[in-house]
Design a protein around this motif. Structure first.
Motif, PDB file in Angstrom:
ATOM      1  N   HIS A   6       0.846  -1.188   0.000  1.00 32.19           N
ATOM      2  CA  HIS A   6       0.000   0.000   0.000  1.00 32.19           C
ATOM      3  C   HIS A   6       0.880   1.236   0.000  1.00 32.19           C
ATOM      4  CE1 HIS A   6      -2.152   3.302   2.124  1.00 32.19           C
ATOM      5  NE2 HIS A   6      -3.135   2.925   1.323  1.00 32.19           N
ATOM      6  N   ASP A   8       0.437   5.483   0.051  1.00 31.25           N
ATOM      7  CA  ASP A   8      -0.522   6.570   0.244  1.00 31.25           C
ATOM      8  C   ASP A   8      -0.128   7.754  -0.632  1.00 31.25           C
ATOM      9  OD1 ASP A   8      -2.598   8.077   1.162  1.00 31.25           O
ATOM     10  OD2 ASP A   8      -1.657   8.584   3.082  1.00 31.25           O
ATOM     11  N   ASN A  42      -3.343   2.192  -3.672  1.00 34.55           N
ATOM     12  CA  ASN A  42      -3.366   3.363  -2.793  1.00 34.55           C
ATOM     13  C   ASN A  42      -4.682   3.491  -2.030  1.00 34.55           C
ATOM     14  OD1 ASN A  42      -5.080   4.206  -4.814  1.00 34.55           O
ATOM     15  ND2 ASN A  42      -3.766   5.863  -5.549  1.00 34.55           N
ATOM     16  N   GLY A  43      -5.510   2.460  -2.070  1.00 38.57           N
ATOM     17  CA  GLY A  43      -6.740   2.469  -1.283  1.00 38.57           C
ATOM     18  C   GLY A  43      -7.913   3.144  -1.939  1.00 38.57           C
ATOM     19  N   THR A  98     -11.329  -6.432   8.420  1.00 35.08           N
ATOM     20  CA  THR A  98     -10.816  -5.954   7.135  1.00 35.08           C
ATOM     21  C   THR A  98     -10.787  -7.084   6.122  1.00 35.08           C
ATOM     22  OG1 THR A  98      -9.484  -4.245   8.210  1.00 35.08           O
ATOM     23  CG2 THR A  98      -8.863  -4.868   5.977  1.00 35.08           C
ATOM     24  N   ILE A 134      -4.448  -1.582   6.973  1.00 37.50           N
ATOM     25  CA  ILE A 134      -3.673  -1.524   5.736  1.00 37.50           C
ATOM     26  C   ILE A 134      -2.942  -2.841   5.500  1.00 37.50           C
ATOM     27  CG2 ILE A 134      -1.632  -0.461   4.676  1.00 37.50           C
ATOM     28  CD1 ILE A 134      -2.589   2.202   5.897  1.00 37.50           C
ATOM     29  N   CYS A 137      -5.270  -5.414   4.277  1.00 37.65           N
ATOM     30  CA  CYS A 137      -5.599  -5.207   2.864  1.00 37.65           C
ATOM     31  C   CYS A 137      -4.490  -5.740   1.973  1.00 37.65           C
ATOM     32  CB  CYS A 137      -5.823  -3.721   2.584  1.00 37.65           C
ATOM     33  SG  CYS A 137      -7.378  -3.059   3.208  1.00 37.65           S
ATOM     34  N   THR A 143      -8.409  -3.613  -2.347  1.00 40.71           N
ATOM     35  CA  THR A 143      -7.844  -2.419  -2.953  1.00 40.71           C
ATOM     36  C   THR A 143      -8.381  -1.142  -2.329  1.00 40.71           C
ATOM     37  OG1 THR A 143      -9.552  -2.402  -4.672  1.00 40.71           O
ATOM     38  CG2 THR A 143      -7.509  -3.598  -5.156  1.00 40.71           C
ATOM     39  N   ARG A 144      -9.314  -1.272  -1.401  1.00 44.67           N
ATOM     40  CA  ARG A 144      -9.853  -0.120  -0.671  1.00 44.67           C
ATOM     41  C   ARG A 144      -9.666  -0.372   0.818  1.00 44.67           C
ATOM     42  NH1 ARG A 144     -12.656   3.233  -4.127  1.00 44.67           N
ATOM     43  NH2 ARG A 144     -13.217   2.288  -6.142  1.00 44.67           N
ATOM     44  N   VAL A 145      -9.109   0.605   1.508  1.00 42.37           N
ATOM     45  CA  VAL A 145      -8.777   0.448   2.918  1.00 42.37           C
ATOM     46  C   VAL A 145      -9.927   0.972   3.782  1.00 42.37           C
ATOM     47  CG1 VAL A 145      -7.157   1.059   4.748  1.00 42.37           C
ATOM     48  CG2 VAL A 145      -6.331   0.730   2.409  1.00 42.37           C
ATOM     49  N   ARG A 147     -11.883   2.698   6.740  1.00 41.65           N
ATOM     50  CA  ARG A 147     -11.514   3.820   7.611  1.00 41.65           C
ATOM     51  C   ARG A 147     -11.791   3.449   9.066  1.00 41.65           C
ATOM     52  NH1 ARG A 147     -14.518   8.308   9.776  1.00 41.65           N
ATOM     53  NH2 ARG A 147     -13.133  10.040  10.333  1.00 41.65           N
TER      54      ARG A 147
END
Length: 243
Positions: A6, A8, A42-43, A98, A134, A137, A143-145, A147
């Motif tokens: 990952h 950011d 990158n989420g 997750t 993260i 994931c 591919t989506r983190v 929150r």
């Protein structure tokens, strides 16, 4: 299979990128060498193929390749709102939630909560749990983190909730006066909030306030599940129904 990392930061095919420090450390721990293949995300959805072009003492440079607009999320967004369990069980819960596809986690403190966090300590825990999410994931292929929201008291959180729209389910995990999940699931909905209590459960007064905010009591069966088991069981069941 290439290692997944990952990052950011915005990603673009054909661009050479220095990995952010956390991802660079991960690549160095894996002892990657120039020419090694990676998968970056990158989420924000999708993932990119990448190739290591340079390994330095503290820097790792990669060339970003093709983008794959893959989606591995559940068809509907599921939020877990839970009174934080004590000890390290919250780490386990964040990791497994997750992996199971949760969209967001709201850590709460209720009347019977053992774990209580505030100020700097709460912020450090949130950052830590976001890191746990993260890592989960990276391992699970998401591919989506999800929150991890700031810690709040249950009373504050419930007071800030708007009354639900017609397409949102709100479930309160409770062993009393509750309906089975399969029965509640028959109600139409494109998103679900699952509220779960601490080790001693929510108080009757807290359950009443939750019901006033549109939550329906749901049961997971005749056995009493632990505070770190019940929300995961509900999430797993929901994921199987919607996948």
């Amino acid at each position: 299979m290439p290692s997944r990392l990952h990052v950011d930061t915005p990603l673009q095919t054909g661009v050479t990128l220095l990995l952010p420090p956390s991802a660079a450390r991960h690549a160095q721990v894996l002892r990657l060498q120039p020419g090694a293949e990676l998968t970056l995300f990158n989420g924000l959805g999708g993932e990119w193929a990448a190739t290591v072009t340079r390994m330095g003492r503290s820097e790792v440079e990669v060339m970003i390749g093709a983008h794959d607009n893959v989606e591995r999320e559940l068809p509907q967004a599921i939020t877990l709102a839970l009174a934080m369990p004590a000890n390290d069980r919250m780490d386990f819960l964040v990791e497994k939630a997750t992996e199971l596809g949760v969209a967001a986690i709201q850590p709460l403190m209720s009347e019977r909560s053992v774990l209580r966090l505030a100020a700097e300590r709460a912020e450090k825990k949130i950052n830590h749990w976001q890191g746990v999410a993260i890592a989960a994931c990276e391992q699970s292929g998401r591919t989506r983190v999800p929150r991890i929201a700031p810690v709040r008291t249950l009373a504050q959180w419930l007071a800030g909730l708007e009354m639900p729209a017609g397409d949102q389910r709100r479930w309160l995990l409770s062993p009393t006066a509750a309906r089975p999940l399969p029965e509640l699931f028959q109600q139409a909905g494109t998103g679900t909030i699952v509220l779960s209590g601490p080790e001693g459960g929510l108080s009757p007064a807290e359950e009443d306030v939750a019901r006033a905010r549109g939550f329906e009591a749901a049961t997971l069966g005749p056995r009493i599940l632990r505070a770190d088991t019940a929300p995961l069981a509900a999430l797993a069941w929901l994921g199987l129904q919607t996948s």
